[in-house]
Design an enzyme around this catalytic site. Sequence first.
Site, PDB file in Angstrom:
ATOM      1  N   GLU A  47       0.817  -1.206   0.000  1.00 26.20           N
ATOM      2  CA  GLU A  47       0.000   0.000   0.000  1.00 26.20           C
ATOM      3  C   GLU A  47       0.853   1.260   0.000  1.00 26.20           C
ATOM      4  OE1 GLU A  47      -2.233  -2.929   2.778  1.00 26.20           O
ATOM      5  OE2 GLU A  47      -0.215  -2.636   1.982  1.00 26.20           O
ATOM      6  N   CYS A  70      -2.593  -3.917   7.267  1.00 28.40           N
ATOM      7  CA  CYS A  70      -2.189  -4.122   8.649  1.00 28.40           C
ATOM      8  C   CYS A  70      -2.521  -2.881   9.480  1.00 28.40           C
ATOM      9  CB  CYS A  70      -0.711  -4.439   8.736  1.00 28.40           C
ATOM     10  SG  CYS A  70       0.376  -3.098   8.211  1.00 28.40           S
ATOM     11  N   TRP A 165      22.610 -38.680 -12.647  1.00 27.12           N
ATOM     12  CA  TRP A 165      21.352 -37.951 -12.409  1.00 27.12           C
ATOM     13  C   TRP A 165      20.195 -38.772 -12.947  1.00 27.12           C
ATOM     14  CZ3 TRP A 165      21.510 -33.780  -9.444  1.00 27.12           C
ATOM     15  CH2 TRP A 165      22.699 -33.057  -9.359  1.00 27.12           C
ATOM     16  N   GLU A 283      13.998 -32.251   0.868  1.00 30.21           N
ATOM     17  CA  GLU A 283      14.720 -32.942  -0.217  1.00 30.21           C
ATOM     18  C   GLU A 283      15.526 -34.081   0.385  1.00 30.21           C
ATOM     19  OE1 GLU A 283      16.412 -31.162  -3.716  1.00 30.21           O
ATOM     20  OE2 GLU A 283      15.990 -29.169  -2.913  1.00 30.21           O
ATOM     21  N   LEU A 288      13.645 -40.045   6.597  1.00 26.40           N
ATOM     22  CA  LEU A 288      13.256 -38.717   7.068  1.00 26.40           C
ATOM     23  C   LEU A 288      11.976 -38.260   6.359  1.00 26.40           C
ATOM     24  CD1 LEU A 288      13.718 -36.232   8.771  1.00 26.40           C
ATOM     25  CD2 LEU A 288      15.371 -35.411   7.070  1.00 26.40           C
TER      26      LEU A 288
END
Length: 351
Positions: A47, A70, A165, A283, A288
């Site tokens: 703003e 806000c 890869w 990642e 995990l």
Amino acid sequence: MQRALQLASLGAGHTSPNPLVGCVVLDAQGAPVGEGFHQRAGTPHAEVHALRRAGERARGGTAVVTLEPCCHHGRTPPCSQALIAAGVKRVVVAMRDPDPRVAGRGVAELRQAGIEVIEAVCEAEARRLNHAFIHRVSQGRPLGILKWAMSLDGRTALPNGSSQWISGPDARAWVHRLRSRCDAVIVGGGTVRADDPLLTSRGRRSPEPLRVVISRGLNLPLQARLWDQSAARTLVVHGYSAPARLRFHLDALGVERLVLERCEPLELLQALAQRGCNQVLWECGPELAAAALRQGCVQQLAAVVAPKLLGGEAARTPLGDLNLVDVNAAVPWQAQNLQRLGHDWLLELSA
């Protein structure tokens, strides 16, 4: 409002812990005279940028903003007061701010000042844009994205551990763009030992996202690319029993450490929320990743599928045990996007 949403999206990856916000100011005749977006936490809000460009032409006009202005003093003054001081006649808001410091108070302040407020214009689009911010404010932890690349037969590595890869250059470039929209990238010690990753956006974001390694016992190599703090900051999270030798070694390299009592994914995300992270990228390896899923730390999935067959009964797969005993107990994820990335395919899903 569509233009304001476009402007807001330009701040993606830079505003945390704040939301993405865009604003367009129209003069009394309805012509656009100023626009802006929140560029970075601690800098002027959308703003303020738009009102500065509009100047006196904002008086008697309309401010169109993607999030409720806000009304509290943080690192910058309240936007509600800036709009009142500018003399706008009307404010159009896409959605209310879920932050309890605002949560309707900004709208009320504008109305008390005699400004007409129109709400819920393109609200669904605004909520999608700020889904990570909304999640952190409502749940107390960042929104989690779990990403992996796998072969057509669901392998993330060969039995000997070789994994680079699986996906092609287009998919890897997409991952760099994804990292640039996240505040932190999380891996476990196994990924550091096996892949020695860099985990940066390759310059697509400045500063780079925080690189986080969670390793309860600090079973980590003495040399790793993640220990080079000139590329990006690294946070190593471990338990109280981690050996002093590794602690001193990381301290000497300037790597930040955080000790957590349980050293679990949920506890980690709560700590990252305190650091202002809205969105994080997992990642990590299969164990995990499974733990993050079990503890509700993942809201989106991104699976890159390469048209290759790796085979091998002992080959790695994306996930460890989810503690399921019945196939029908598996919760289905909702597909959001399917796209081609060179020779690979990207499938994005949400919970």
